[in-house]
Design an enzyme around this catalytic site. Structure first.
Site, PDB file in Angstrom:
ATOM      1  N   SER A 127       0.829  -1.197   0.000  1.00  0.00           N
ATOM      2  CA  SER A 127       0.000   0.000   0.000  1.00  0.00           C
ATOM      3  C   SER A 127       0.866   1.249   0.000  1.00  0.00           C
ATOM      4  O   SER A 127       1.570   1.521  -0.959  1.00  0.00           O
ATOM      5  CB  SER A 127      -0.964  -0.036   1.188  1.00  0.00           C
ATOM      6  N   LYS A 179     -20.351  18.041   9.246  1.00  0.00           N
ATOM      7  CA  LYS A 179     -19.197  18.226  10.109  1.00  0.00           C
ATOM      8  C   LYS A 179     -18.931  17.000  10.972  1.00  0.00           C
ATOM      9  O   LYS A 179     -17.783  16.729  11.336  1.00  0.00           O
ATOM     10  CB  LYS A 179     -19.397  19.465  11.006  1.00  0.00           C
TER      11      LYS A 179
END
Length: 306
Positions: A127, A179
């Site tokens: 990765s 948010k």
């Protein structure tokens, strides 16, 4: 009276003697340090010469989170005229996206400065570890190296049921509709999932583009194996994800060849810091976690991880 005069005359002599002895000790220590440094920098049979062109080895170990020291090390080698090539030894399962891309850019700057970079994949270079590797001129991997895992992941627990069971009320006050996206105290809304999926797809596309550019492959070819799968070094060689099979020694010799140096080259070893925290990380396998606060874990950044 005579004794006092004699003592007064002897004081400057004693001072000079002390100063000369201190200088001799200082010079002796300096000579020993230079000799040890010269012997340590050069491989066996190199004669321990202090000056001359060298290949520097830089280690990328553990989860990629805080890379400031590594960035400084790479810049120092970029600015050092004695360093003609760099070998990046990678043992990492990946990490956070931003720092991973910073390392990728730092390797590219080394190459732009005219210094070849060779990536040497150790036990695991998956990765984010592989993301950094594709910035190099060449990549070496052991046949059993675990690499690949080209993907992005964002994981969140959902403890809504548990909190209701124990009677905990999780209160959120926010300004901005999304948010508190990823709030662990409630199920994720479909629109929030769509936003996060779009974000991950964008970063995944950046990863694919970096691999395609670094390995000089067609992006559609990269898409074929960029599904998060882990591959061995031998499989990676067949997929053109790495250039050759071999360990650190082969990578160092390969870097020397790219830089036009004799083999084996003189080597500058990796910088290593010895600290109590580092010992704990190594003994307890806490690398990448000891520096993380509970708050940072709750924020759950995007990870390029296997």
């Amino acid at each position: 009276m005579t004794t006092t005069r004699t003592t007064t005359r002897n004081r400057p002599v004693r001072r000079r003697t002390i100063i000369l002895v201190a200088l001799a000790v200082y010079l002796g220590v300096a000579i020993l340090f230079i000799a040890a440094l010269s012997a340590g920098l050069g491989p066996a049979g190199s004669g321990g010469a202090l000056f001359g062109a060298r290949v520097a080895i830089v280690e990328l170990e553990g989860t990629i989170v805080d890379v400031d020291d590594l960035l400084r090390e790479l810049k120092a080698h970029r600015d050092n005229p004695l360093v003609k090539a760099v070998v990046l030894r990678i043992n990492s399962p990946g990490g956070v996206v931003g720092p991973t891309q910073e390392l990728h850019a730092a390797v590219m700057r080394l190459r732009e400065a005219g210094k070849p970079v060779v990536a040497s994949l150790g036990a695991v270079a998956a990765s984010g570890g592989y993301y950094v590797a594709v910035a190099a001129d060449r990549i070496y991997a052991n046949p059993g190296t675990l690499t690949g895992s080209i993907g992005v992941i964002f994981q969140l627990p959902n403890v809504d049921g548990l909190m209701k069971k124990v009677g905990v009320d999780y209160v959120v006050v926010k300004a901005g509709r999304y948010k508190d996206i990823g709030n662990i105290a409630r199920p994720m809304a479909p629109e929030e999932r769509r936003i996060l999926q779009t974000l991950l797809d964008d970063v995944h596309a950046q990863f694919i583009a970096a691999v395609a550019t670094g390995r000089k492959l067609d992006p559609t070819e990269v898409v074929g194996f960029a599904d998060g799968r882990i591959v061995s070094g031998a499989q990676a060689k067949d997929l053109h994800m790495v250039d050759a099979l071999g360990g650190l020694e082969e990578a160092v010799d390969g870097a020397a060849t790219l830089a036009g140096l004799s083999r084996p080259p003189r080597v500058i070893g990796p910088r290593r810091k010895l600290s109590i925290m580092e010992l704990l990380r190594n003994q307890l396998d806490l690398r990448g976690w000891t520096g993380a606060s509970p708050l940072s874990l709750m924020k759950t950044p995007l990870y390029l991880m296997d």
